[in-house]
Design a protein around this motif. Structure first.
Motif, PDB file in Angstrom:
ATOM      1  N   GLU A 110       0.440   2.693   2.227  1.00  0.00           N
ATOM      2  CA  GLU A 110      -0.262   3.922   2.614  1.00  0.00           C
ATOM      3  C   GLU A 110      -0.098   5.002   1.548  1.00  0.00           C
ATOM      4  N   GLY A 123      11.215  -6.210  11.146  1.00  0.00           N
ATOM      5  CA  GLY A 123      10.381  -5.088  11.577  1.00  0.00           C
ATOM      6  C   GLY A 123      10.462  -3.911  10.624  1.00  0.00           C
ATOM      7  N   GLU A 124      11.670  -3.605  10.151  1.00  0.00           N
ATOM      8  CA  GLU A 124      11.828  -2.499   9.209  1.00  0.00           C
ATOM      9  C   GLU A 124      11.159  -2.817   7.883  1.00  0.00           C
ATOM     10  N   ARG A 125      11.269  -4.058   7.413  1.00  0.00           N
ATOM     11  CA  ARG A 125      10.625  -4.432   6.150  1.00  0.00           C
ATOM     12  C   ARG A 125       9.122  -4.225   6.234  1.00  0.00           C
ATOM     13  N   GLU A 126       8.518  -4.651   7.334  1.00  0.00           N
ATOM     14  CA  GLU A 126       7.072  -4.471   7.502  1.00  0.00           C
ATOM     15  C   GLU A 126       6.701  -2.997   7.567  1.00  0.00           C
ATOM     16  N   GLU A 127       7.532  -2.198   8.254  1.00  0.00           N
ATOM     17  CA  GLU A 127       7.280  -0.760   8.359  1.00  0.00           C
ATOM     18  C   GLU A 127       7.316  -0.091   6.979  1.00  0.00           C
ATOM     19  N   LEU A 128       8.314  -0.433   6.180  1.00  0.00           N
ATOM     20  CA  LEU A 128       8.449   0.168   4.857  1.00  0.00           C
ATOM     21  C   LEU A 128       7.344  -0.288   3.917  1.00  0.00           C
ATOM     22  N   GLU A 129       6.969  -1.561   3.971  1.00  0.00           N
ATOM     23  CA  GLU A 129       5.874  -2.035   3.138  1.00  0.00           C
ATOM     24  C   GLU A 129       4.566  -1.350   3.508  1.00  0.00           C
ATOM     25  N   ALA A 130       4.322  -1.153   4.805  1.00  0.00           N
ATOM     26  CA  ALA A 130       3.114  -0.449   5.243  1.00  0.00           C
ATOM     27  C   ALA A 130       3.126   0.997   4.754  1.00  0.00           C
ATOM     28  N   ALA A 131       4.289   1.652   4.825  1.00  0.00           N
ATOM     29  CA  ALA A 131       4.399   3.028   4.350  1.00  0.00           C
ATOM     30  C   ALA A 131       4.169   3.112   2.842  1.00  0.00           C
ATOM     31  N   ARG A 141      10.249   8.671  12.072  1.00  0.00           N
ATOM     32  CA  ARG A 141      11.205   8.168  13.060  1.00  0.00           C
ATOM     33  C   ARG A 141      11.876   9.304  13.836  1.00  0.00           C
ATOM     34  N   VAL A 185       9.063   8.046   6.137  1.00  0.00           N
ATOM     35  CA  VAL A 185       9.479   7.120   7.191  1.00  0.00           C
ATOM     36  C   VAL A 185      10.564   7.760   8.050  1.00  0.00           C
TER      37      VAL A 185
END
Length: 141
Positions: A66, A55-63, A90, A86
């Motif tokens: 962006e 989940g964190e990997r996907e969040e960071l890649e999306a950030a 959070r 990020v």
């Protein structure tokens, strides 16, 4: 007596791979010859992180995506900008964003391996697996 090759894998099957977690290059080794098609992680630590941090990997890649989408032509972004954004999203404050720097760099290496961005130092594209020190990120256009 002539020595036999330890490898049963053909040379063309020995291409380097990219770790699914940290994005570093995995180089073929003779001891992995039998299992090379299944090798996805560069270390036991990355294998353990793969189970816990998707989940964190996907969040960071999306950030990262962006932030890079906002880059105008010829400009770059700093990984710390993404880590700060990020951390703020959070609800964090203070220097807690520094803990996100290595995960952001890992996400950047994965995206670089996928051809979505380039990692540079002093304006020159560098090998993500070997980059040391401050880096900048720029989108591939």
């Amino acid at each position: 007596m002539a020595h036999r090759s330890r490898s049963s894998a053909p040379v063309e099957d020995r291409a380097d791979k990219v770790c699914a977690v940290c994005g570093r290059t995995i180089t073929w080794r003779a001891k992995w010859a039998r299992d090379w098609p299944q090798v996805r992680h560069c270390s036991d630590a990355c294998r353990a992180r793969a189970r816990s941090g998707a989940g964190e990997r996907e969040e960071l890649e999306a950030a990262l995506r962006e932030r890079l989408a906002r880059c105008s032509a010829g400009t770059t972004a700093c990984p710390s900008e993404v880590a700060r954004a990020v951390h703020a999203a959070r609800g964090g404050s203070g220097d807690g964003w520094r803990d996100l720097m290595e995960p952001v760099r890992q996400a950047a290496r994965r995206l670089a391996a996928d051809g979505e961005l380039e990692i540079t130092q002093n304006g020159v594209v560098v090998d993500p697996s070997r980059a040391k020190g401050p880096v900048r990120l720029r989108p591939v256009r």
